[in-house]
Design a protein around this motif. Structure first.
Motif, PDB file in Angstrom:
ATOM      1  N   LYS A 145       0.874  -1.175   0.000  1.00  0.00           N
ATOM      2  CA  LYS A 145       0.000   0.000   0.000  1.00  0.00           C
ATOM      3  C   LYS A 145       0.912   1.226   0.000  1.00  0.00           C
ATOM      4  O   LYS A 145       1.607   1.504   0.980  1.00  0.00           O
ATOM      5  CB  LYS A 145      -0.919   0.010   1.222  1.00  0.00           C
ATOM      6  CG  LYS A 145      -1.891   1.198   1.233  1.00  0.00           C
ATOM      7  CD  LYS A 145      -2.783   1.194   2.464  1.00  0.00           C
ATOM      8  CE  LYS A 145      -3.888   0.154   2.316  1.00  0.00           C
ATOM      9  NZ  LYS A 145      -4.875   0.246   3.430  1.00  0.00           N
ATOM     10  N   ARG A 147       1.668   5.255  -0.376  1.00  0.00           N
ATOM     11  CA  ARG A 147       1.147   6.624  -0.306  1.00  0.00           C
ATOM     12  C   ARG A 147       1.952   7.475  -1.285  1.00  0.00           C
ATOM     13  O   ARG A 147       3.177   7.550  -1.205  1.00  0.00           O
ATOM     14  CB  ARG A 147       1.260   7.184   1.112  1.00  0.00           C
ATOM     15  CG  ARG A 147       0.673   8.587   1.229  1.00  0.00           C
ATOM     16  CD  ARG A 147       0.291   8.935   2.656  1.00  0.00           C
ATOM     17  NE  ARG A 147      -0.256  10.277   2.761  1.00  0.00           N
ATOM     18  CZ  ARG A 147      -1.510  10.599   2.472  1.00  0.00           C
ATOM     19  NH1 ARG A 147      -2.342   9.649   2.054  1.00  0.00           N
ATOM     20  NH2 ARG A 147      -1.941  11.833   2.590  1.00  0.00           N
ATOM     21  N   LYS A 219      -2.588  13.943  -2.741  1.00  0.00           N
ATOM     22  CA  LYS A 219      -2.048  12.815  -1.998  1.00  0.00           C
ATOM     23  C   LYS A 219      -3.087  11.699  -1.920  1.00  0.00           C
ATOM     24  O   LYS A 219      -4.270  11.948  -1.691  1.00  0.00           O
ATOM     25  CB  LYS A 219      -1.649  13.245  -0.582  1.00  0.00           C
ATOM     26  CG  LYS A 219      -0.450  14.175  -0.540  1.00  0.00           C
ATOM     27  CD  LYS A 219       0.805  13.479  -1.057  1.00  0.00           C
ATOM     28  CE  LYS A 219       2.013  14.407  -0.984  1.00  0.00           C
ATOM     29  NZ  LYS A 219       3.218  13.758  -1.556  1.00  0.00           N
ATOM     30  N   GLU A 221      -3.498   6.967  -1.891  1.00  0.00           N
ATOM     31  CA  GLU A 221      -2.902   5.646  -1.676  1.00  0.00           C
ATOM     32  C   GLU A 221      -3.269   4.724  -2.830  1.00  0.00           C
ATOM     33  O   GLU A 221      -4.341   4.866  -3.433  1.00  0.00           O
ATOM     34  CB  GLU A 221      -3.373   5.035  -0.357  1.00  0.00           C
ATOM     35  CG  GLU A 221      -2.818   5.702   0.882  1.00  0.00           C
ATOM     36  CD  GLU A 221      -3.250   4.993   2.154  1.00  0.00           C
ATOM     37  OE1 GLU A 221      -4.223   4.210   2.101  1.00  0.00           O
ATOM     38  OE2 GLU A 221      -2.622   5.215   3.204  1.00  0.00           O
TER      39      GLU A 221
END
Length: 384
Positions: A145, A147, A219, A221
């Motif tokens: 995962k 970011r 931003k 994920e």
């Protein structure tokens, strides 16, 4: 066009410095630049070929992997995966290597096409992954995962508010570059650079997106699936193209660079693509011979017959039972090297001591002169 060695493409030696590589690429790129060779497909292919070679050789990491593995360097599809194909056009090459030509990949006096428009490229991301020897042997897919910068969900990457349109830059009139003309001893010289008003994009945003401030990214994920090829080693880098940070205003995505770390193994020691296994042989089997089982990295066991009188330090080589070469490059699978040690017990029962005492004075248990010389030679070789 058949793939050629990158050093041959740029006409440089394998020990060429970064400056020599940069100079060689610039010379070839000027010669085959599309503005100088309009409509010449062969010149365009040579231009792309030089760009691909420069992309690898000017980057120390890529160059090291190319020198070691050739075109089959670790990563998706080897080196230069997008160059010269549908996924890498001339604009992409210009945006990536524009710094070679002072801000633009075009040349003053060769025609002012819109090719100079800047396309933003997202930055690369770096990840570390620790792999077991079993994962290295078979290859593995890992999920992370991550970011990172993703395309703005509000403006969908345009950087403008809904209903707002971009306007042509009043400074460069949409070309993305500005031209300066100066007088020199050689006559009038033209140089081109990135337009300072629009930063090379050719347009300006009239009404910037309130969510991302006009950048086109936010931003977020993403779950990224990364395939690690079999045979990688500590310190290698696997490049995952297009999975890094999103480029501003629908630009080019960066890459993810995955740095390999290797866990120690309780059974095997790795030596390049070979695996070393220490077989602790009991004394009766060493003396009388017999069948033993050798574990493999596959999880199976191989039955091997030991000869009577097997000496400590003897090695057996099981061909092809080691680790695979990365992406099949090299001589194929390594070997499984079995080093024989003989276990001598520290404590004995009264009956065991009595049995061994019976053999103490036998010449067979003392070793003849030839055996002593052989053991001494091995001892000398250990320190040489």
């Amino acid at each position: 066009m058949a793939k050629r060695d990158y050093y041959e493409v740029l006409g440089v030696d394998k020990n060429a410095t970064e400056d020599q590589i940069k100079k060689a690429y610039r010379t070839i790129a000027i010669k085959y630049h599309p503005d100088r060779n309009p409509g010449n497909k062969e010149a365009e292919e040579k231009f792309k070929e030089a760009a691909e070679a420069y992309d690898v050789l000017h980057d120390p990491q890529k160059r090291q992997q190319y020198d070691q593995f050739g075109f089959n360097g670790p990563g998706a599809g080897g080196f230069g995966g997008g160059f010269g194909g549908a996924s890498m056009n001339m604009d992409d090459i210009f945006s990536m290597f524009g710094d070679i030509f002072g801000g633009r990949a075009g040349f003053g006096g060769f025609g002012g096409s819109s090719r100079g428009r800047q396309q933003h490229r997202g930055s690369d991301l770096r990840l570390k992954v620790r792999l077991s020897l079993e994962e290295i042997a078979h290859g593995v897919t890992k999920k992370f995962k991550v970011r990172k910068d993703v395309t703005c969900s509000h403006c969908h990457g345009t950087g403008a508010e809904s209903g707002s349109t971009n306007e042509q830059c009043p400074t460069c009139h949409g070309s993305g570059v500005i031209t300066h003309t100066t007088q020199s001893i050689f006559g009038m010289m033209q140089t081109q650079g990135v337009c300072p008003t629009c930063n090379g994009e050719g347009t300006i945003i009239k009404n910037k997106c309130k969510h991302c401030g006009g950048t086109g990214v936010e931003k977020g994920e993403e779950v990224v699936e990364i395939k690690i090829p079999a045979g990688v080693a500590e310190g290698m880098v696997v490049n995952i193209p297009g999975k890094g940070n999103a480029g501003k205003r629908k630009g080019i995505n960066g890459d993810i660079q995955v740095f390999i770390e290797e866990e120690e193994n309780d059974t095997f020691i790795r030596d390049d693509n070979d695996l070393i296994y220490n077989l602790l042989l009991d004394f009766p089997t060493a003396a009388l011979g017999g069948e033993v089982e050798i574990p493999t990295i596959e999880g199976t066991k191989l039955k091997v017959k030991m000869e009577a009188g097997t000496q400590p330090g003897k090695t057996l080589r099981l061909r092809g039972k080691g680790l695979p070469a990365v992406q099949g490059y090299g001589r194929g699978n390594g070997d499984l090297v079995v080093n024989v040690s003989v276990f001598i017990p520290k404590t004995l029962s009264r009956e065991e001591k009595t049995a061994i005492e019976e053999f103490k004075n036998s010449d067979n248990f003392k070793g003849d002169a030839a055996t002593k010389r052989s053991i001494f030679q091995k001892f000398k070789n250990y320190f040489s």
